[in-house]
Design a protein around this motif. Structure first.
Motif, PDB file in Angstrom:
ATOM      1  N   SER A  32      -3.103   2.045   2.855  1.00 22.32           N
ATOM      2  CA  SER A  32      -4.158   2.973   3.359  1.00 22.32           C
ATOM      3  C   SER A  32      -3.549   4.402   3.388  1.00 22.32           C
ATOM      4  CB  SER A  32      -4.757   2.378   4.652  1.00 22.32           C
ATOM      5  OG  SER A  32      -3.904   2.633   5.612  1.00 22.32           O
TER       6      SER A  32
ATOM      7  N   SER B  30      -1.252   5.454  -4.942  1.00 21.77           N
ATOM      8  CA  SER B  30      -2.655   4.689  -4.773  1.00 21.77           C
ATOM      9  C   SER B  30      -2.842   4.305  -3.598  1.00 21.77           C
ATOM     10  CB  SER B  30      -2.427   3.492  -5.648  1.00 21.77           C
ATOM     11  OG  SER B  30      -1.992   4.165  -6.993  1.00 21.77           O
ATOM     12  N   VAL B  31      -4.093   4.753  -3.154  1.00 19.72           N
ATOM     13  CA  VAL B  31      -4.256   4.268  -1.780  1.00 19.72           C
ATOM     14  C   VAL B  31      -5.967   3.781  -1.881  1.00 19.72           C
ATOM     15  CG1 VAL B  31      -3.199   5.906  -0.526  1.00 19.72           C
ATOM     16  CG2 VAL B  31      -5.414   6.748  -1.332  1.00 19.72           C
ATOM     17  N   THR B  32      -6.320   3.162  -0.710  1.00 22.97           N
ATOM     18  CA  THR B  32      -7.636   2.682  -0.447  1.00 22.97           C
ATOM     19  C   THR B  32      -8.431   3.713   0.078  1.00 22.97           C
ATOM     20  OG1 THR B  32      -7.380   1.936   1.712  1.00 22.97           O
ATOM     21  CG2 THR B  32      -6.989   0.299  -0.087  1.00 22.97           C
TER      22      THR B  32
ATOM     23  N   THR C 175       2.585   2.674  -6.063  1.00 25.48           N
ATOM     24  CA  THR C 175       1.627   1.616  -5.664  1.00 25.48           C
ATOM     25  C   THR C 175       1.794   0.739  -4.608  1.00 25.48           C
ATOM     26  OG1 THR C 175       2.928   0.271  -7.507  1.00 25.48           O
ATOM     27  CG2 THR C 175       1.275   1.691  -8.226  1.00 25.48           C
ATOM     28  N   ASP C 176       2.943   0.668  -4.045  1.00 22.02           N
ATOM     29  CA  ASP C 176       3.087  -0.084  -2.717  1.00 22.02           C
ATOM     30  C   ASP C 176       3.890   0.501  -1.717  1.00 22.02           C
ATOM     31  OD1 ASP C 176       5.846  -0.622  -3.368  1.00 22.02           O
ATOM     32  OD2 ASP C 176       5.175  -2.165  -4.792  1.00 22.02           O
TER      33      ASP C 176
ATOM     34  N   GLU D  61      -0.594  -5.892  -0.614  1.00 19.31           N
ATOM     35  CA  GLU D  61      -1.594  -5.352  -0.140  1.00 19.31           C
ATOM     36  C   GLU D  61      -1.579  -3.714  -0.529  1.00 19.31           C
ATOM     37  OE1 GLU D  61      -2.828  -7.656   3.794  1.00 19.31           O
ATOM     38  OE2 GLU D  61      -1.833  -5.967   4.045  1.00 19.31           O
ATOM     39  N   PRO D  62      -2.924  -3.147  -0.769  1.00 17.54           N
ATOM     40  CA  PRO D  62      -2.870  -1.898  -1.112  1.00 17.54           C
ATOM     41  C   PRO D  62      -2.410  -0.758   0.143  1.00 17.54           C
ATOM     42  CG  PRO D  62      -5.107  -2.515  -0.784  1.00 17.54           C
ATOM     43  CD  PRO D  62      -4.071  -3.672  -0.880  1.00 17.54           C
TER      44      PRO D  62
ATOM     45  N   ASN E 165      -7.261   7.909  -4.668  1.00 19.00           N
ATOM     46  CA  ASN E 165      -8.375   6.605  -4.678  1.00 19.00           C
ATOM     47  C   ASN E 165      -9.354   6.781  -5.881  1.00 19.00           C
ATOM     48  OD1 ASN E 165     -10.009   8.729  -3.602  1.00 19.00           O
ATOM     49  ND2 ASN E 165      -9.724   8.232  -1.404  1.00 19.00           N
TER      50      ASN E 165
END
Length: 544
Positions: free
Chosen positions: A364, A535-537, A507-508, A361-362, A465
């Motif tokens: 937040s 990297s985030v939503t 990324t995670d 899962e990405p 994002n």
């Protein structure tokens, strides 16, 4: 320094205006020069004396932003040199931020040769009004020999009014002979450090009459002595303490049981928050800045403002506004307040920490900020410029030490990267972490070169994002579709690497934890910057 030396200022016999100006700068401790130079400054900057340090930034916004972070951290003026119209024009937004952030800056602005200014030569600038009303002082010396005194007056103006003070200097002035006369500015200006006892007694009486007082603190209260005095005062009153809306610095320890949170920046929610209280004592902030307009009162409570900034006092809708040194006033006030019986239910309310994402899962923004809160030392300076994630940052990453939080009071972008560089330069052994949106980072990405070149060990956490998330949310709240595109192809890490700054892409959740686990033990002793592009939503609904 003898009394005679203090009165007469630096010696000027047989020296140039440049020599005399350097003596004025040394007198006031302005021996670090933040600049992006141009031809009108070459005569000032070539062959600098060894005791003067030059710090280069690649854009004037980064120059002023770095100097702002340095000045706010050290609590005294920083020196900036800008290049005529182009340099000052590029720096105006950053100078506006410095003014609203109350950062004392002495800004020397280059001008064309005085001997042919009347002919408006190439690079001549119409400089006096270019920065608008944001400078606290602008001076164009009538003669070259007046430049050292103008610099001294700019130092005092920057320190007293806490903002940028500009001196415009034609390029030929520096080589002119200085006058063998006392420089017309004092070597030192002092003001009272004590609060008026009658004012303290009046506020103490108002608090004694109040059934349910509340404290609101602002950026002006961000200091160890004021935090300590406010903590005693809040505990004696047993009342909640709220941070001003959009506060650029923390005015109270945000992990204290009486800290209520950050006041909302719209009137309906603000009134709801303050409804239980009949007296609001606002310390170190104007009462109270808002963002979206809504009709009606700010509160029905009586309002008292205590500030050390006359401008804040003058535009506060308050029953009583007092200008006084904050730590002394709060300390004296706390000693006059009898302790109230503590309410058993009065305790810090923190939102639950978000659960880590499941594998695959990405991340937040809230999950990233909660993880930072778990790893970062309490003394870390967090420099914020992530508009869509700011509510989550306030909720999950509290300021636990003075100068634990720093942001742009003006609201414009381009502050956090250079400010973090300046903060770390000023306190090279204190952890400094900038939390920045990828869109925000692009406004002054050049600041990363300065961090890399000068070995500034700040860490830049970029929440990536690929879009202006806060603008997307605002457009959605207005019921429409934004016309601006996303920019997912932009690589902040790639740009940082091109500027010589080390990077790591995250990324995670496992990557993030591993990076912080490796970083945090040595965060205070780092001598190289690092960009963590995470990297985030997109963040949730934006609520100012």
């Amino acid at each position: 320094m003898t009394g005679s030396e203090a009165a007469d200022g630096p010696a000027t016999a047989g020296c140039t205006v440049r020599d005399a100006a350097f003596d004025v700068l040394r007198l006031h401790g302005l021996t670090t020069i933040f600049s992006n130079p141009g031809s009108t400054e070459v005569s000032l900057l070539t062959d600098l004396p060894e005791d003067l340090e030059f710090v280069l930034a690649l854009h004037e916004g980064s120059v002023v932003g770095t100097a702002t972070g340095w000045a706010l951290t050290r609590g005294r003026p920083a020196l900036v040199v800008l290049h005529t119209t182009a340099g000052l024009g590029n720096a105006v937004g950053a100078l506006a931020t410095a003014r609203v952030n109350r950062a004392p800056l002495v800004v020397l602005v280059g001008q064309q040769d005085r001997r042919h200014l009347a002919q408006q030569p190439f690079l001549a600038g119409r400089l006096e009004g270019l920065a608008g009303d944001y400078p606290v002082r602008v001076e164009s010396p009538v003669r070259a020999q007046d430049v050292p005194g103008a610099i001294g007056r700019a130092v005092h103006a920057a320190r007293e009014a806490r903002g940028p003070a500009l001196v415009i200097v034609p390029m030929d002035d520096w080589a002119q002979p200085a006058e063998d006369l006392p420089i017309p500015t004092p070597a030192a200006v002092r003001r009272s450090a004590a609060a008026n006892p009658r004012d303290v007694a009046e506020v103490a009486e108002l608090l004694a009459e109040a059934a349910s007082p509340v404290l609101v603190v602002g950026s002006g209260a961000d200091g160890a002595d004021t935090w300590a005095a406010l903590t005693v005062l809040a505990e004696r009153l047993d009342c909640p303490v709220w941070q001003e809306p959009f506060g650029a610095r923390a005015g109270f320890p945000q992990d204290h049981r009486l800290f209520g949170g950050h006041l909302p920046a719209d009137r309906p929610r603000l009134r709801t928050t303050l409804d239980p209280h009949d007296l609001v004592l606002c310390v170190g902030a104007p009462f109270l800045r808002q963002y979206p307009y809504a009709p009606g009162k700010l509160t029905d409570a009586r309002v008292v403002v205590v500030t050390d900034d006359p401008a804040e006092a003058h535009h506060s809708p308050a029953e009583l506004a007092l200008v006084a040194p904050l730590s002394d006033f709060c300390d004296r006030l706390a000693r006059r307040i009898p302790p109230r019986t503590p309410a058993a239910s009065r305790t810090l309310r923190r939102p639950p920490r978000p659960e880590p994402p499941q594998p695959g899962e990405p991340l937040s923004p809230a999950q990233v900020l909660a993880t930072l809160a778990e790893w970062l030392p309490a003394e870390t300076v967090v420099v914020e410029e992530a508009p869509s994630a700011r509510p989550d940052l306030h909720a999950l990453l509290p300021a636990r030490a003075p100068l634990g939080f720093l942001s742009a009071a003006m609201g414009g972008l381009g502050f956090a990267l250079p400010a973090a560089v300046g903060v770390r330069m000023a306190q090279p052994h204190r952890p400094v972490v900038a939390v920045v949106g990828d869109g925000s980072s692009l406004y002054q990405i050049q600041a990363l070169w300065t961090a890399a070149h000068y070995g500034v060990g700040a860490v830049f956490v970029v929440l990536a994002n690929g879009r202006y998330a806060v603008m997307d949310k605002l457009a959605a709240q207005h019921g429409g579709k934004p016309p601006w595109p996303a920019f997912e192809e932009v690589s902040v890490a790639g740009l940082a690497e091109s500027l010589g700054c080390p990077t790591r892409r995250i990324t995670d959740y496992a990557d993030l934890c591993a990076a912080l686990d490796a970083l945090c033990p040595d965060l205070a002793s780092r001598t190289k910057p690092l960009v963590l592009e995470v990297s985030v939503t997109a963040a949730g609904e934006f609520r100012p």
